[in-house]
Write an enzyme that holds these catalytic residues in place. Sequence first.
Site, PDB file in Angstrom:
ATOM      1  N   ASP A 133       4.455   3.908  -0.541  1.00 57.78           N
ATOM      2  CA  ASP A 133       4.356   3.035   0.616  1.00 57.78           C
ATOM      3  C   ASP A 133       4.202   1.613   0.053  1.00 57.78           C
ATOM      4  OD1 ASP A 133       3.701   2.056   3.287  1.00 57.78           O
ATOM      5  OD2 ASP A 133       1.624   2.017   2.594  1.00 57.78           O
ATOM      6  N   MET A 134       4.369   0.580   0.866  1.00 53.92           N
ATOM      7  CA  MET A 134       4.268  -0.782   0.348  1.00 53.92           C
ATOM      8  C   MET A 134       2.938  -1.446   0.720  1.00 53.92           C
ATOM      9  SD  MET A 134       6.865  -4.032   0.838  1.00 53.92           S
ATOM     10  CE  MET A 134       6.282  -4.430   2.500  1.00 53.92           C
ATOM     11  N   ASP A 135       2.775  -1.821   1.996  1.00 55.34           N
ATOM     12  CA  ASP A 135       1.574  -2.554   2.409  1.00 55.34           C
ATOM     13  C   ASP A 135       0.329  -1.683   2.276  1.00 55.34           C
ATOM     14  OD1 ASP A 135       2.755  -5.054   3.228  1.00 55.34           O
ATOM     15  OD2 ASP A 135       3.607  -3.991   4.941  1.00 55.34           O
TER      16      ASP A 135
ATOM     17  N   ASP B 130      -1.631   4.785   1.808  1.00 57.34           N
ATOM     18  CA  ASP B 130      -3.005   4.333   2.062  1.00 57.34           C
ATOM     19  C   ASP B 130      -3.499   4.666   3.465  1.00 57.34           C
ATOM     20  OD1 ASP B 130      -2.987   1.057   3.423  1.00 57.34           O
ATOM     21  OD2 ASP B 130      -1.219   2.313   3.164  1.00 57.34           O
TER      22      ASP B 130
END
Length: 196
Positions: A13-15, A169
Amino acid sequence: MLDLTKYQGIIFDMDGTLIDSMGAHLQAWELTCQAFGYPFDYDYMYGLGGVPTLATVDILNEKFGLSHNADEIAQQKHQFWLGLNQQPEIITETVDILNYYHGKMPIGVGTGADRAHAIDHLTHTGLIDKIDALVTASDVRHGKPHPETFLTVAKQIGIQPNHCVVFEDTQIGYQAAAAAGMDCILVKDGKIQLKT
């Protein structure tokens, strides 16, 4: 270094997982909620991390019995976010893993951010050239917790879903990984959470 050799591909995932940008997004959501009359709950909104903005508006409308225009709110949230002028920083623990396995196995990113935003963040942090696939909210019909994002990344990197591991996250991201048939390692406050 975390041993991921039982897998053939890694999906991040990124953010909040690779890039520490959740704080700015939550600030922008707080301003947006105030502007449009939604009660703001930090923990609740953090839990929606990874859900595309338009889908988040639908969730908020339903939760609070409102009927705001999703496009208008998404645009305003983006303006608030731009106004914060935050420069994203990497999350060291996960980026160390990305760097270690870069070139050893295919790596992709599956994010609820739109494509322009994702490319901007990944370029700014120097990660764009280290990934083999990028799937954003702009590229799928169903955002997380639907598995489409992660299944599309797996397809693009040419690895069967059950041979991929996801770093996420949020619980919504975790659900998306599980629905895709992938193992998932959670990242909380920039730290990898390994079950003992």
